[in-house]
Design a protein around this motif. Structure first.
Motif, short mmCIF file in Angstrom:
data_model
loop_
_atom_site.label_atom_id
_atom_site.label_comp_id
_atom_site.label_asym_id
_atom_site.label_seq_id
_atom_site.Cartn_x
_atom_site.Cartn_y
_atom_site.Cartn_z
N ALA A 1 56.81 -6.06 28.88
CA ALA A 1 57.33 -5.03 27.51
C ALA A 1 56.32 -4.59 26.62
O ALA A 1 56.01 -3.46 26.55
CB ALA A 1 58.23 -6.01 26.78
N TRP A 2 55.28 -5.60 26.15
CA TRP A 2 54.13 -5.16 25.28
C TRP A 2 53.12 -4.49 26.04
O TRP A 2 52.48 -3.56 25.80
CB TRP A 2 53.89 -6.38 24.67
CG TRP A 2 54.94 -6.73 23.66
CD1 TRP A 2 55.85 -7.76 23.58
CD2 TRP A 2 55.37 -5.94 22.43
NE1 TRP A 2 56.72 -7.73 22.82
CE2 TRP A 2 56.29 -6.69 21.76
CE3 TRP A 2 54.80 -4.69 21.59
CZ2 TRP A 2 57.03 -6.11 20.45
CZ3 TRP A 2 55.37 -4.32 20.52
CH2 TRP A 2 56.50 -5.17 20.01
N HIS B 1 53.75 -13.87 12.96
CA HIS B 1 55.03 -13.92 13.91
C HIS B 1 54.60 -14.28 15.30
O HIS B 1 55.17 -15.35 15.88
CB HIS B 1 55.72 -12.56 14.08
CG HIS B 1 56.68 -12.37 15.00
ND1 HIS B 1 58.03 -12.86 14.76
CD2 HIS B 1 56.74 -12.18 16.31
CE1 HIS B 1 58.82 -12.73 15.75
NE2 HIS B 1 58.00 -12.43 16.94
N ILE B 2 53.44 -13.90 15.90
CA ILE B 2 52.97 -14.24 17.11
C ILE B 2 52.39 -15.63 17.28
O ILE B 2 52.86 -16.44 18.15
CB ILE B 2 51.92 -13.23 17.61
CG1 ILE B 2 52.60 -11.83 17.72
CG2 ILE B 2 51.47 -13.68 18.95
CD1 ILE B 2 53.61 -11.66 18.61
N ARG C 1 60.98 -4.43 10.87
CA ARG C 1 59.70 -4.64 10.14
C ARG C 1 58.54 -3.96 10.97
O ARG C 1 57.54 -3.35 10.31
CB ARG C 1 59.34 -6.30 10.25
CG ARG C 1 60.22 -6.95 9.16
CD ARG C 1 59.92 -8.45 9.14
NE ARG C 1 60.98 -9.07 8.64
CZ ARG C 1 62.01 -9.56 9.18
NH1 ARG C 1 62.14 -9.54 10.39
NH2 ARG C 1 62.96 -10.34 8.32
N ALA C 2 58.50 -3.99 12.16
CA ALA C 2 57.55 -3.46 13.13
C ALA C 2 57.48 -1.82 13.04
O ALA C 2 56.39 -1.42 12.82
CB ALA C 2 58.01 -3.77 14.60
N SER D 1 49.21 -6.44 16.97
CA SER D 1 49.15 -5.33 16.00
C SER D 1 50.57 -4.95 15.42
O SER D 1 50.67 -4.52 14.16
CB SER D 1 48.74 -4.18 16.81
OG SER D 1 48.62 -3.00 16.04
N VAL D 2 51.54 -4.79 16.16
CA VAL D 2 53.02 -4.38 15.80
C VAL D 2 53.68 -5.52 14.89
O VAL D 2 54.52 -5.24 14.09
CB VAL D 2 53.64 -3.82 17.05
CG1 VAL D 2 55.40 -3.52 16.70
CG2 VAL D 2 53.16 -2.77 17.61
N LEU D 3 53.73 -6.68 15.46
CA LEU D 3 54.60 -7.83 14.71
C LEU D 3 53.90 -8.67 13.87
O LEU D 3 54.67 -9.33 13.13
CB LEU D 3 55.20 -8.76 16.02
CG LEU D 3 56.16 -7.94 16.92
CD1 LEU D 3 56.59 -8.92 18.28
CD2 LEU D 3 57.14 -7.30 16.32
#
Length: 125
Positions: free
Chosen positions: A44-45, A21-22, A81-82, A15-17
């Motif tokens: 972290a996430w 990217h993932i 970006r995030a 959702s964030v990156l």
């Protein structure tokens, strides 16, 4: 969804990156980096970014500041970006960097402004 923080973490990361990217990070994963990717996704996430105490905008502000302070510039660009994804305006990102100049140093903020400017020009077109 399961109770595994990995699953929650992967959902937040995507959702964030962003999926692209993932997907790139997952494609680069190998036996050597697998455990590290699991760690950042799970803890972290999945365990921190999912906590209810701060919204994603606030987490982005804290993250940008920490990355400036430590000079982690590749991660800083990714998190600029995030931050946009998480709803920070260009002006708010500038304010975070300006605030960081006082507590993290003018040279760090100067570099942060240069990198953020490039990232924002690329992403906000």
């Amino acid at each position: 969804m399961s109770d595994d923080p990995y699953d929650a973490g992967m959902a937040v990361r995507r959702s964030v990156l962003g999926d692209a990217h993932i997907d790139r990070a997952e494609a680069r994963k190998d036996d050597f980096t697998q455990d590290f990717q699991d760690l950042i996704t799970r803890y972290a996430w999945g365990s921190v970014w999912t906590r209810p105490g701060l919204d994603r905008r606030s987490r982005s502000i804290a993250t940008l500041t920490a990355l400036i302070a430590r000079g982690h510039w590749d991660e800083f660009e990714m998190h600029v970006r995030a931050a946009r994804t998480n709803g920070l305006s260009v002006e708010e990102i500038g304010e975070v960097i300006l605030q960081s100049a006082i507590y993290c140093g003018v040279p760090a903020a100067n570099h942060g402004f240069a990198l953020a400017s490039t990232v924002l020009q690329e992403t906000d077109q």
